[in-house]
Enzyme design. Structure first.
Site, mmCIF file in Angstrom:
data_model
loop_
_atom_site.group_PDB
_atom_site.id
_atom_site.type_symbol
_atom_site.label_atom_id
_atom_site.label_comp_id
_atom_site.label_asym_id
_atom_site.label_seq_id
_atom_site.Cartn_x
_atom_site.Cartn_y
_atom_site.Cartn_z
ATOM 1 C CG ASP A 259 -2.284 0.908 0.997
ATOM 2 O OD1 ASP A 259 -3.121 0.824 1.596
ATOM 3 O OD2 ASP A 259 -2.335 1.608 0.356
HETATM 4 C C1 GLC Z 1 -4.483 4.506 0.012
HETATM 5 C C2 GLC Z 1 -5.055 3.089 -0.199
HETATM 6 C C3 GLC Z 1 -4.693 1.451 -1.010
HETATM 7 C C4 GLC Z 1 -5.165 3.098 -2.451
HETATM 8 C C5 GLC Z 1 -3.819 2.871 -2.338
HETATM 9 C C6 GLC Z 1 -3.285 3.487 -3.827
HETATM 10 O O1 GLC Z 1 -3.441 4.853 0.822
HETATM 11 O O2 GLC Z 1 -4.798 2.426 1.357
HETATM 12 O O3 GLC Z 1 -6.449 0.792 -0.780
HETATM 13 O O4 GLC Z 1 -5.308 1.483 -3.535
HETATM 14 O O5 GLC Z 1 -3.363 4.190 -1.569
HETATM 15 O O6 GLC Z 1 -4.777 4.536 -4.279
#
Ligand code: GLC
Length: 742
Positions: A287
């Site tokens: 993440d």
């Molecule tokens: C965010 C979220 C994740 C998402 C990623 C990209 O922090 O936790 O679910 O897919 O970043 O946007």
């Protein structure tokens, strides 16, 4: 060494891999193609494939990098996220495949969580439909639109089980139950990925957030997660496994630690479970900057060490952290990690790019004509309307307040959400535009036509103590035949970084409802929210309550169809609604304890100030008709571990309207080598019954359905007696006792 253009070298054997990857096409041929690329790559270019950077087209977290286009030319980027539209992504892909040395195509990812342009209900709403076909269709429409807009990869499904309504991301999942969560996870992976990528109308799924992100202490976003391995494996892990078994090609690590180790550095999760136990061959992506954050977690001293821990644990791709980008080469030179470890990560990434057909045609997802035809099509909007209707849960309906009569002369539509559009597409609404959303007011006006006078007053705002709007709202209410009051949360009061310590209605909304009820007019409360709310007064004192979540583009039409009875509500809650925040965590599959509650008995498990029972239980949802369940029958009182038992029940529609019922089957293991929940969902079927008709519903149980992690942590069923419950919610009291023998 003379090197051929990558596309030339690889054109010799163009083929599309059926989804499910190597299973249907010889993996040696795939490996040969991967090898043919790997042999051309230098260390920097290999590390380059492991970097995922956001474009500046859309932003979902802190942006770290401005010059990502130069990085693409330098072969230092494997994938881009938050970039979309066919034209924009075509240009970025052109840079990669025409200006970089090896011309390796990029992957493009985006958070297409519940629709790309046509927005569907938030996933917690979709799950409340218990309609797996509709959920799969929703993901399929999202994939069709996302792929038409230049996207290869969605960062969905989010399958995090949660018993924490304070946590803002419950809106993104399927609720509290591992069985239902697993079935929904499978449906969404099927919808996103389909059977093949051959038509460039499907996208890679990304199972997230691995793992147990939905259990943050106190429901506070990004907070610590700590639980027994047994709880983890019996309750939180199953939906991730289901999604991987369904063929998901990517997995995203979560921000949280689990048992003291952050997921992005957790080899128990990424290697032992994901790769070894489940045989996952796809991409593990972190993440957003979660490798960097391991320094703050305090499990590494600096970012370079974080990168080494992540790669050793099994992370292939670093989302936006630029840790691999900055330090991996140095870590190799210092012998902290090996080129072999890097090669494995790069192979996982290249394999997925081959499976998508990007080496055969890097531009195959950038058809601007298809984009125009597919996005927001009438068919897609109709699918969104269907899903929205099915997601609505009728929580209360006293004296048949609903459905409203179409002969009403006047209807007052009141509340801060009555004419809202942008709130109704909820969080994580992709490229959706709130202006495309049909508000509740508009939906009612469209349906009522000129025959009925539809008048609106806001009454109050979401937050604050301003009651100056009450007078106009009450005056309108008194002049109307009935009142619909739309209350709840702003669309962005749930979602990431949106935890609430208090889950009651914000502001003075409840006071407004009380004043409206005091007029003596029929009042229908329409809830719009991204989490279970504590609404004890409303739940016990208003004639009718409809849970509508955030239903997306066609919200107003769907709610109007239900309010006026053109669709008989069929939704069932997939998360328990507490009476107050003090009851949390409260969920249906709880343990019995040694002192289970007994009325009027002091020394039993209870509170002094609130019942143990929830406001509305898991699986709860009413209909405009009524259903009756016959006694349960089993084809045999006992069955062996190699056999099965079939359970039958006859469901009757005893009302005056056709309707759908979610027939739910729960099991209680009466004695186990460890304590067992008082109920566990083990099956459900959504049936459609004409008024006055009946249908026999059957379920078959085997030992596998009864398996759990025993005292020794073996995953197996234990012999003994089980009570089986079948009914319309988790408090169904019809039961039959069966026995599992060796
Ligand atoms: C965010 C979220 C994740 C998402 C990623 C990209 O922090 O936790 O679910 O897919 O970043 O946007």
């Amino acid at each position: 060494m003379k090197y051929w253009k990558i596309s030339t070298l690889l054109l010799l054997t163009p083929f599309f891999l059926q989804c499910g990857g190597e299973a249907k096409v010889s993996s040696d041929k795939l490996d040969q193609r991967i090898d043919s690329v790997m042999m051309l790559m230098n260390l920097e270019e290999k590390i380059g494939q492991m970097n995922l950077f956001t474009s500046d087209w859309d932003v979902t977290g802190p942006t770290l990098r401005e010059n990502y286009k130069e990085d693409i030319v330098a072969g230092k980027v494997g994938a881009i996220f938050n970039a979309h539209t066919a034209a924009y992504n075509r240009e970025l892909q052109r840079i990669a495949v025409e200006e970089s040395r090896l011309k390796i195509p990029l992957l493009f990812g985006y958070d297409v969580i519940h629709g790309y342009k046509t927005i569907f209900p938030i996933p917690l709403g979709e799950a409340a439909s218990w309609d797996l076909e509709a959920i799969e269709r929703s993901a399929s429409v999202a994939a069709a639109e996302a792929s038409a807009a230049g996207l290869h990869w969605t960062f969905a499904p989010m399958v995090d089980i949660s018993r924490e309504p304070r946590w803002g991301r419950v809106m993104e999942g399927a609720g509290e139950d591992p069985y239902l969560g697993s079935m929904v996870a499978r449906a969404r992976v099927r919808g996103f990925q389909g059977e093949t990528f051959e038509n460039a109308d499907k996208v890679l799924a990304c199972v997230k957030h691995f793992a147990a992100y939905g259990a943050p202490e106190a429901g506070r976003e990004y907070n610590t997660v700590d639980m027994s391995d047994r709880m983890f494996r019996d309750v939180y892990l199953p939906p991730y496994k289901a999604a991987v078994e369904e063929g998901a090609y990517t997995v995203m690590t979560s921000f949280n630690e689990l048992d003291g180790v952050p997921a992005s550095g957790n080899s128990y999760l990424l290697h032992d479970i994901l790769r070894e136990e489940w045989g996952f061959k796809g991409i593990v992506v972190t993440d957003y900057t979660s490798i960097n954050e391991m320094v703050l977690h305090g499990i590494v001293a600096d970012e370079k060490e974080a990168g080494e821990l992540a790669l050793q644990a099994g992370v292939d791709m670093d989302m936006q952290g630029a840790v691999y980008y900055k330090y991996l080469k140095q870590s190799v030179e210092e012998g902290k990690i090996s080129v072999t470890q890097i090669d494995q990560a790069v192979r996982n990434i290249l394999r997925v790019k081959f499976i998508l057909g990007l080496f055969d045609d890097p531009y195959r997802y950038f058809d601007t004509e298809r984009e125009k035809q597919v996005l927001f099509s009438q068919a897609n909007q109709e699918a969104a309307l269907d899903m929205a209707r099915k997601s609505i849960v009728l929580l209360r309906n006293e004296n048949q307040t609903l459905p409203l009569s179409k002969e009403l002369r006047s209807l007052a539509v009141i509340g801060p959400l009555a004419d809202s559009q942008n709130d109704l597409i909820g969080a994580w609404s992709g490229a959706g535009n709130g202006n495309d959303c049909v508000s509740l007011l508009k939906g009612l006006q469209d349906k009522a036509g000129t025959a009925m006078q539809i008048r609106h007053a806001r009454g109050c705002d979401f937050e604050g103590t301003d009651r100056s709007g009450f007078a106009a709202a009450l005056s309108l209410a008194r002049q109307s035949d009935a009142i619909v009051v739309a209350i709840g949360e702003k669309g962005r009061m749930s979602g990431e970084a949106m935890s609430r310590s208090d889950i009651t209605l914000p502001g003075v909304q409840e006071e407004l409802v009380k004043a409206l009820v005091a007029t003596g007019k029929p009042v229908v409360v329409v809830l719009m929210n991204g989490r279970p709310l504590a609404i004890p007064w409303i739940a016990e004192n208003t004639p009718a309550v409809l849970e509508t979540w955030f239903l997306g583009t066609k919200a107003g039409n769907a709610i109007a169809d239900v309010l006026f009875g053109d669709y008989n509500p069929s939704g069932k809650l997939t998360m328990t609604f507490p009476r107050n925040v003090g009851q949390i965590p409260i969920y249906y599959n709880h343990k019995n304890t040694g002192r289970p509650f007994e009325p009027n008995t002091t020394w039993t498990s209870h509170y002094m100030d609130v019942p143990n029972s929830p406001q509305f239980p898991f699986g709860w949802g009413l209909s405009y008709t009524t259903f009756d369940y016959s006694a349960i029958q089993a084809d045999q009182p006992a069955f062996g571990k190699s056999g099965s038992v079939t359970l039958r029940v006859t469901v009757s529609n005893t009302g005056l309207r056709d309707g759908e019922e979610v027939v739910q089957l729960y099991v209680r293991d009466l004695v186990g080598s460890v304590t067992r929940p008082v109920r566990e969902l083990k099956g459900f079927k959504k049936i459609n019954l004409k008024a006055g008709s009946q249908e026999e519903v059957t379920f078959t149980l085997t030992a596998a359905d009864l398996a759990f992690h025993t005292r020794s942590m073996a995953f197996e069923a234990e012999t003994g007696y089980f009570d089986v419950f079948i009914g319309g919610n988790s408090e169904a009291d019809q039961s039959i006792r069966i026995q599992l023998t060796e």
